[in-house]
Design a protein around this motif. Structure first.
Motif, PDB file in Angstrom:
ATOM      1  N   ILE A 130      21.887  41.087  41.437  1.00  0.00           N
ATOM      2  CA  ILE A 130      22.748  39.893  41.167  1.00  0.00           C
ATOM      3  C   ILE A 130      23.686  40.269  39.974  1.00  0.00           C
ATOM      4  O   ILE A 130      24.836  39.878  40.458  1.00  0.00           O
ATOM      5  N   ALA A 131      23.700  41.163  39.060  1.00  0.00           N
ATOM      6  CA  ALA A 131      24.685  41.406  38.198  1.00  0.00           C
ATOM      7  C   ALA A 131      25.717  42.217  38.866  1.00  0.00           C
ATOM      8  O   ALA A 131      27.089  41.920  38.692  1.00  0.00           O
ATOM      9  N   ASN A 132      25.506  43.114  39.867  1.00  0.00           N
ATOM     10  CA  ASN A 132      26.398  43.926  40.326  1.00  0.00           C
ATOM     11  C   ASN A 132      27.124  43.160  41.406  1.00  0.00           C
ATOM     12  O   ASN A 132      28.549  43.383  41.475  1.00  0.00           O
ATOM     13  N   ILE A 133      26.786  42.372  42.342  1.00  0.00           N
ATOM     14  CA  ILE A 133      27.433  41.515  42.902  1.00  0.00           C
ATOM     15  C   ILE A 133      28.277  40.742  42.460  1.00  0.00           C
ATOM     16  O   ILE A 133      29.337  40.287  42.995  1.00  0.00           O
ATOM     17  N   ASN A 134      27.876  39.854  41.371  1.00  0.00           N
ATOM     18  CA  ASN A 134      28.413  39.070  40.536  1.00  0.00           C
ATOM     19  C   ASN A 134      30.030  39.881  40.011  1.00  0.00           C
ATOM     20  O   ASN A 134      30.954  39.279  40.084  1.00  0.00           O
ATOM     21  N   ALA A 135      29.694  40.991  39.597  1.00  0.00           N
ATOM     22  CA  ALA A 135      31.082  41.994  39.006  1.00  0.00           C
ATOM     23  C   ALA A 135      31.870  42.326  40.197  1.00  0.00           C
ATOM     24  O   ALA A 135      33.096  42.246  40.258  1.00  0.00           O
ATOM     25  N   TRP A 136      31.189  42.673  41.528  1.00  0.00           N
ATOM     26  CA  TRP A 136      32.222  42.790  42.493  1.00  0.00           C
ATOM     27  C   TRP A 136      32.848  41.723  43.084  1.00  0.00           C
ATOM     28  O   TRP A 136      34.143  41.774  43.378  1.00  0.00           O
ATOM     29  N   ASN A 137      32.153  40.446  43.145  1.00  0.00           N
ATOM     30  CA  ASN A 137      33.086  39.244  43.344  1.00  0.00           C
ATOM     31  C   ASN A 137      34.353  39.112  42.344  1.00  0.00           C
ATOM     32  O   ASN A 137      35.235  38.554  42.852  1.00  0.00           O
ATOM     33  N   ARG A 138      33.990  39.305  41.195  1.00  0.00           N
ATOM     34  CA  ARG A 138      34.862  39.025  40.164  1.00  0.00           C
ATOM     35  C   ARG A 138      36.182  39.868  40.445  1.00  0.00           C
ATOM     36  O   ARG A 138      37.391  39.509  40.250  1.00  0.00           O
ATOM     37  N   ILE A 139      35.723  41.141  40.746  1.00  0.00           N
ATOM     38  CA  ILE A 139      36.761  42.038  40.879  1.00  0.00           C
ATOM     39  C   ILE A 139      37.643  41.546  42.326  1.00  0.00           C
ATOM     40  O   ILE A 139      39.006  41.760  42.060  1.00  0.00           O
ATOM     41  N   ASN A 140      36.976  41.398  43.301  1.00  0.00           N
ATOM     42  CA  ASN A 140      37.724  41.111  44.493  1.00  0.00           C
ATOM     43  C   ASN A 140      38.212  39.628  44.441  1.00  0.00           C
ATOM     44  O   ASN A 140      39.456  39.680  45.090  1.00  0.00           O
ATOM     45  N   VAL A 141      37.998  38.624  43.902  1.00  0.00           N
ATOM     46  CA  VAL A 141      38.740  37.474  43.664  1.00  0.00           C
ATOM     47  C   VAL A 141      39.661  37.584  42.771  1.00  0.00           C
ATOM     48  O   VAL A 141      40.768  37.127  43.194  1.00  0.00           O
TER      49      VAL A 141
END
Length: 152
Positions: A130-141
């Motif tokens: 959950i933490a990692n996909i939230n980080a990836w999302n924030r980078i990509n957005v």
């Protein structure tokens, strides 16, 4: 739409390698890959990350997921296509992603339901996912990386 920066992985190489190391850990067999991709897809839907929605929907299709499960994921509570274990993981992922929406953070009932379906090692892996996909999302957005741009 085009990416704001194409050199993120160059300028933040050590951070990027760290995120990839977490991904290797996540897909090391403690949890089914399908569950991880469902969780990543749902969190990416919540965060409005088209890049990750596209990626994880494609990953799920390659793994043989049905269109029904992909199309209904945003409404998983009302759809009959998910196991109790998947529902517990999705509820935990939603609560942890929307942490600012609840003054108590992740509610006890959500945690307790997850703890009924997963042992502590699996729970720890879910939290990392959950933490990692939230980080990836924030980078990509933030970078406005367009959907599909990860594919050759």
């Amino acid at each position: 739409m085009r990416s704001r920066m194409t050199t993120f992985t160059t300028h933040a190489a050590d951070a990027y390698k760290g995120f990839l190391a977490v991904e290797r850990f996540l897909h090391g067999g403690v949890l089914p890959d399908t569950l991880l991709h469902l969780l990543k897809l749902r969190v990416s839907q919540i965060n409005g990350c088209a890049y990750c929605v596209d990626m994880h929907a494609h990953d799920l299709r390659k793994a043989g997921e049905s269109d029904e499960r992909l199309w209904s994921l945003a409404a998983w509570r009302e759809a009959p296509f998910y196991t109790d274990q998947e529902r517990a993981a999705l509820a935990l992922a939603e609560a942890a992603t929307r942490i600012a929406d609840n003054p108590d953070g992740v509610p006890d009932d959500v945690w307790d339901e997850a703890a009924e379906h997963f042992d502590e090692k699996q729970l720890a892996t879910l939290i990392a996912a959950i933490a990692n996909i939230n980080a990836w999302n924030r980078i990509n957005v933030t970078l406005r990386n367009p959907a599909g741009s990860h594919r050759p």
